[in-house]
Design an enzyme around this catalytic site. Structure first.
Site, PDB file in Angstrom:
ATOM      1  N   HIS A  18      50.024  38.238  29.031  1.00 39.45           N
ATOM      2  CA  HIS A  18      50.561  39.094  28.058  1.00 39.45           C
ATOM      3  C   HIS A  18      49.816  39.346  26.786  1.00 39.45           C
ATOM      4  O   HIS A  18      49.736  40.585  26.293  1.00 39.45           O
ATOM      5  CB  HIS A  18      51.957  38.310  27.680  1.00 39.45           C
ATOM      6  CG  HIS A  18      52.792  39.087  26.492  1.00 39.45           C
ATOM      7  ND1 HIS A  18      53.433  40.327  27.046  1.00 39.45           N
ATOM      8  CD2 HIS A  18      52.859  39.167  25.283  1.00 39.45           C
ATOM      9  CE1 HIS A  18      54.149  40.848  26.111  1.00 39.45           C
ATOM     10  NE2 HIS A  18      53.840  40.065  24.973  1.00 39.45           N
ATOM     11  N   SER A  72      53.250  44.237  22.929  1.00 38.76           N
ATOM     12  CA  SER A  72      54.644  43.687  23.087  1.00 38.76           C
ATOM     13  C   SER A  72      55.814  44.528  22.589  1.00 38.76           C
ATOM     14  O   SER A  72      55.926  45.632  23.098  1.00 38.76           O
ATOM     15  CB  SER A  72      54.455  42.250  22.557  1.00 38.76           C
ATOM     16  OG  SER A  72      55.570  41.490  23.049  1.00 38.76           O
ATOM     17  N   ASP A 112      51.548  38.822  33.349  1.00 41.04           N
ATOM     18  CA  ASP A 112      52.401  38.599  32.159  1.00 41.04           C
ATOM     19  C   ASP A 112      53.751  38.022  32.506  1.00 41.04           C
ATOM     20  O   ASP A 112      54.571  38.534  33.182  1.00 41.04           O
ATOM     21  CB  ASP A 112      52.710  40.077  31.573  1.00 41.04           C
ATOM     22  CG  ASP A 112      53.317  40.114  30.299  1.00 41.04           C
ATOM     23  OD1 ASP A 112      53.755  39.338  29.859  1.00 41.04           O
ATOM     24  OD2 ASP A 112      53.131  41.047  29.580  1.00 41.04           O
TER      25      ASP A 112
END
Length: 508
Positions: free
Chosen positions: A445, A318, A410
């Site tokens: 994600h 991330s 995502d």
């Protein structure tokens, strides 16, 4: 320079020692994982002295099986269903085999897994099976006909876990104390059940422990030159290749991936940044989490006496991807051997500190979307991918191998669009040969180590605003779980190739 160290080493016994008679295990740790009405020995009569002796014998012999709970079996009038888990102890990314024996031929049963998080929340999964002609179910060979997963899924009882009915909303499963294993119980129930497990008597149960930290791995808390984190070192004298491990914008210190990396032979520093402890001490002139902070962390790792100083990688998930890419391209101090980026983007104002990057993101907050449940979708904040070279990392300048892990569902970051743009930039610059992209349909994600429960949405604390929201991460459970297993094996292979095989230095 100050250095405060607190070192711990995980000590465990052999894998067979976990296999206790389920009744004894339940009695010893009932507070941790038991639920009302759900005992491992669920008979309604007093256990005889002979049965107690039998249980003690099983414990001493460390057999991986559990005691039948039916009154008939206790009276010696029938066979006792047995469940075994092999290995009973292992790493979280290690597969186990579950076998149930002594059922009736063609008997329908439900296998139900249950664990309790360190926040006292219960997580569970279940699968529906039918025994073969010998009264046996082998989860590694037999298909689940329904439940929280279906099909041939040897690890489905782990990766399909969800918060138990009635749990607090927005939970995310994360191991905080890596010194202790994840303890999971697996129960066998008659028939195909979907709920009400705590109100039924189990035919049998067994216990398994899954760890992030292998025996001999050393854990050391780091507070040096303003850098905070936890260092994990594999057993042995080294020198070992190393990984600087950075998580995302949720901040804080997350250790379990670093512990697992050390269990596979890499020194790993789980770096704390964007937290109250780091941001609270930052000055406007020299923010603690500016570029200097990450460079200091890299130097600490590189100069550790058990680290092969020229074999250091960056790994980010991330927002950690933004940090890793920015440092790999623009820092004169950080020169990694390779970089691994999970679910991230190269879109950021060039050479900015964390506060500057988030300030830039904040300008696009009006692009925030919400799904039908009012869960936050942030991926549009970085779209469309800018053409201005000052607003994205110039991947044409990266000089080391780069592995991108992309979840095509995502909902938090535009990882797929970013990966495509990075590939174009590298193709144009002539360094496309350094790039490997793994793209997974149906993955979200939060691509974690394998068999971690898939979390499609969860609570998220906005540190600057001190506000809690529910963020949509995305992903479909089965496909996401496949991505976690496949990507982890390829991450380890990538690190091994570029930190071990491409160099002469190997640990002694």
């Amino acid at each position: 320079m100050t250095l405060d160290l607190k070192t711990e080493s995980l000590q465990t016994t052999g894998s067979n020692s976990t296999h206790r008679a389920c009744g004894q295990e339940q009695a010893r740790s009932k507070k941790a994982v038991s639920r009302p009405g759900q005992e491992c020995l669920l008979i309604k009569i007093s256990i005889t002295a002979a049965a107690r002796t039998f249980i003690t014998h099983l414990h001493r012999q460390t057999q991986a099986w559990s005691i039948c709970t039916s009154t008939m079996a206790m009276a010696g009038k029938g066979s006792c269903p047995l469940i075994t888990i092999q290995p009973s102890r292992g790493l979280i990314d290690e597969k186990f085999q579950i076998t149930v024996k002594n059922l009736l031929p063609g008997q329908a049963v439900t296998l139900h897994s249950l664990t309790q998080s360190e926040d006292s929340d219960f997580w569970e999964a279940f699968g529906h099976y039918v025994s073969d002609g010998k009264g046996t179910v082998k989860v590694a060979e037999d298909v689940s006909l329904g439940g929280s997963y279906d099909g041939l899924e040897p690890m489905g009882l782990l990766w399909s876990m969800k918060p138990a009915p009635g749990s607090r909303p927005g939970l995310r499963f994360r191991k905080k104390d890596v010194n202790t294993p994840l303890v999971m119980r697996i129960y066998v129930y008659k028939g195909h059940m979907r709920d009400g497990f705590n109100a039924e008597s189990a035919l049998a149960c067994a216990v398994t422990e899954r760890s992030y930290m292998a025996p001999g791995v050393r854990r050391t808390e780091i507070s040096q030159d303003g850098v905070l984190g936890t260092l994990f070192v594999p057993p042995g004298p080294g020198p070992f290749p190393a990984v600087l491990d950075m998580w995302g914008g949720g901040g804080g210190l997350v250790e379990y991936r670093s512990a697992l990396l050390a269990s596979h032979g890499f020194v790993s520093l789980a770096l704390e940044y964007f937290s109250s402890r780091t941001m609270g001490n930052a000055s406007e002139k020299n923010p603690l989490t500016g570029n200097e902070y990450f460079e200091a962390a890299f130097i600490i790792l590189k100069e550790h006496p058990q680290v092969a100083s020229e074999r250091v990688a960056l790994l980010g998930l991330s927002f950690g991807t933004s940090v890793a890419l920015g440092m790999a391209v623009y820092s004169s101090v950080i020169q990694p051997s390779c970089v691994v980026c999970i679910s991230g983007s190269h879109v950021q104002p060039v050479k900015e500190s964390i506060s500057g990057v988030f300030a830039e993101f904040g300008k696009n907050v009006h692009k925030t979307r919400y799904d039908e449940n009012n869960y936050v979708i942030w991926r549009d904040l970085l779209l469309p991918i800018p053409t201005d070279p000052n607003k994205k990392v110039d991947l044409g300048r990266i000089k080391c191998p780069l592995l991108l892990i992309v979840g095509e569902d995502d909902q938090n970051w535009p990882a797929a669009e970013s990966a495509e743009d990075m590939e174009r930039m590298m193709e144009t610059a002539g360094n496309r040969h350094l790039l490997t992209t793994l793209s997974y349909p149906g993955a979200g994600h939060l691509i974690e180590p394998p068999y971690s429960p898939h979390v499609r949405f969860s609570n998220f604390m906005l540190l600057q605003e001190k506000k809690k929201v529910v963020v949509l991460w995305g992903g479909e459970t089965k496909l996401h779980s496949y991505a976690q297993e496949d990507s982890w094996q390829k991450i380890l292979a990538f690190l091994e190739q570029h930190l071990y095989h491409n160099h002469d230095t190997t640990p002694q």
